[in-house]
Scaffold this active site. Structure first.
Site, mmCIF file in Angstrom:
data_model
loop_
_atom_site.group_PDB
_atom_site.id
_atom_site.type_symbol
_atom_site.label_atom_id
_atom_site.label_comp_id
_atom_site.label_asym_id
_atom_site.label_seq_id
_atom_site.Cartn_x
_atom_site.Cartn_y
_atom_site.Cartn_z
ATOM 1 N N HIS A 56 7.267 -12.693 -8.775
ATOM 2 C CA HIS A 56 6.171 -11.806 -8.377
ATOM 3 C C HIS A 56 6.127 -10.597 -9.305
ATOM 4 C CE1 HIS A 56 9.607 -10.064 -6.249
ATOM 5 N NE2 HIS A 56 8.912 -8.974 -6.009
ATOM 6 N N HIS A 58 6.302 -7.190 -9.030
ATOM 7 C CA HIS A 58 6.936 -5.876 -8.892
ATOM 8 C C HIS A 58 7.783 -5.539 -10.114
ATOM 9 C CE1 HIS A 58 6.474 -5.751 -4.220
ATOM 10 N NE2 HIS A 58 5.380 -5.401 -4.851
ATOM 11 N N ASP A 60 10.593 -4.134 -10.727
ATOM 12 C CA ASP A 60 12.022 -4.454 -10.827
ATOM 13 C C ASP A 60 12.267 -5.950 -11.021
ATOM 14 O OD1 ASP A 60 11.162 -4.849 -8.123
ATOM 15 O OD2 ASP A 60 13.234 -4.802 -7.432
ATOM 16 N N HIS A 61 11.176 -6.715 -11.135
ATOM 17 C CA HIS A 61 11.282 -8.141 -11.432
ATOM 18 C C HIS A 61 10.647 -8.507 -12.768
ATOM 19 C CE1 HIS A 61 12.666 -9.505 -7.348
ATOM 20 N NE2 HIS A 61 12.308 -8.260 -7.112
ATOM 21 N N HIS A 112 5.404 -10.941 0.920
ATOM 22 C CA HIS A 112 5.911 -9.744 0.251
ATOM 23 C C HIS A 112 4.857 -9.242 -0.731
ATOM 24 C CE1 HIS A 112 8.861 -6.990 -1.399
ATOM 25 N NE2 HIS A 112 8.693 -7.502 -2.609
ATOM 26 N N ASP A 133 11.822 -12.061 -3.574
ATOM 27 C CA ASP A 133 11.942 -11.138 -2.450
ATOM 28 C C ASP A 133 11.291 -11.678 -1.177
ATOM 29 O OD1 ASP A 133 13.225 -9.419 -4.147
ATOM 30 O OD2 ASP A 133 11.658 -7.896 -4.188
ATOM 31 N N HIS A 171 18.357 -9.409 -4.394
ATOM 32 C CA HIS A 171 18.892 -8.094 -4.031
ATOM 33 C C HIS A 171 20.170 -8.250 -3.209
ATOM 34 C CE1 HIS A 171 15.600 -5.471 -5.374
ATOM 35 N NE2 HIS A 171 14.792 -6.452 -5.010
#
Length: 259
Positions: A56, A58, A60-61, A112, A133, A171
Site C-alpha cells: 500500500h 503509506h 513508511d512502506h 487500512h 498493515d 510492524h
C-alpha cells in the site's frame, strides 16, 4: 528454498528480505527506507535486488522504493488502485506474479487503505503471506481509508487461508495488540500464553514475527468476531447488541483506537 529475514526500519517497521541463496538474488517487501536494504547489499557483494513488492501507499512502506529502483533496477510491483512510486506492474485481485521463482497470488484486502493488497504463496509445506498493515500479529490496521465492512471482509479472507500459513506483517506491534486481546478475552488461555512467551522473547531481543494463521485464529480478537466471548465483551463495551460479526468488529476497532 527461499530464506526470509527481517530488516528493521524506523521505530517498529520490518522490511522483509527474501533471498534466493543459489542465484544470489533477493526481493524486498514494503521498503519504507532504502538504507537497510542498501546496507545489506553492500555487506553481501554479488547479490542483486530483483523485485520490490509493495502492499500500500503509506510512506513508511514506499519511502525507499525510488532510491532502491535507481540503485538496482529492480522491478516494482504494487496495487493498481494506489499511487506507488516508479511502479512497473500494477496489480489487481487474482493476479499472479513470479518472484525469485515463487508464484504469489495477489489478494485485494482493503480497509487500512482503499487499494491495499497482500501477496500469498501457496505451498503445502510453507505457505507465505505478506499482508502489510491489514493483518497484524494479534491485531489489524487502523481504518484510514476503508470501512469496517471492508476490513472485516479482508480479515475473514486472510483467516480462511491454511492454518500453517506464515504471516509476515510489517510492524512490531504484537505485545501491544496482545494486551488489547487479553482485555477482550481475559479467559483465553492461548492469548495469555502467547503474551507471556513473547514478552520473554522481546526481553531477550527477539522479534515476534512471523505468526501463523492458526495462531491468529486462536488469539487475534479481530479474527474472532463471531466468537461468543468476543461478542459479549463488544456488546458490553458498546452498550448494545452487535447483531453481526461486522458490527462486533467495528466495536472492537473503535475500542482499540482508544485503548
Amino acid at each position: 528454498m527461499i530464506k526470509i529475514d527481517a530488516l528493521p526500519a524506523f521505530s517498529d517497521n520490518y522490511l522483509w528480505l527474501l533471498q534466493d541463496e543459489v542465484r544470489h538474488t533477493c526481493a524486498v517487501v514494503d521498503p519504507g527506507d532504502a538504507a537497510p536494504v542498501l546496507a545489506w547489499l553492500e555487506a553481501h557483494p554479488g547479490w542483486r535486488l530483483t523485485d520490490i513488492l509493495v502492499t500500500h501507499h503509506h510512506h513508511d512502506h514506499v519511502g525507499g522504493v525510488a532510491r532502491l529502483k535507481e540503485a538496482s533496477g529492480a522491478r516494482v510491483l504494487g496495487p493498481a488502485r494506489e499511487q506507488i512510486p516508479v511502479r512497473d506492474e500494477a496489480l489487481e485481485d487474482g493476479d499472479r506474479v513470479l518472484v525469485l521463482g515463487l508464484e504469489f497470488q495477489v489478494l485485494d484486502v482493503p480497509g487500512h487503505t482503499a487499494g491495499h493488497i497482500a501477496y500469498y504463496h501457496e505451498d503445502q509445506q510453507r505457505p507465505l503471506l505478506f499482508c502489510g498493515d491489514t493483518l497484524f500479529a494479534a491485531g489489524c490496521g487502523r481504518l484510514f481509508e476503508g470501512t469496517p465492512e471492508q476490513m472485516h471482509r479482508s480479515l475473514s479472507r486472510l483467516a480462511a487461508l491454511p492454518e500453517t500459513t506464515l504471516v509476515y506483517c510489517t510492524h512490531e506491534y504484537t505485545l501491544s495488540n496482545l494486551r488489547f486481546a487479553r482485555a477482550v478475552e481475559p479467559g483465553n488461555a492461548a492469548t495469555a500464553a502467547r503474551f507471556e512467551a513473547l514478552s520473554r522473547l522481546r526481553e531477550a531481543g527477539g522479534i515476534t514475527l512471523p505468526s501463523t494463521i492458526a495462531l491468529e485464529r486462536a488469539t487475534n480478537p479481530f479474527l474472532r468476531a463471531d466468537e461468543t466471548s468476543v461478542k459479549q465483551m463488544a456488546d458490553e463495551r458498546a452498550g448494545r447488541d452487535n447483531a453481526t460479526p461486522t458490527e462486533v468488529f467495528a466495536t472492537l476497532r473503535a475500542w482499540k483506537d482508544s485503548f
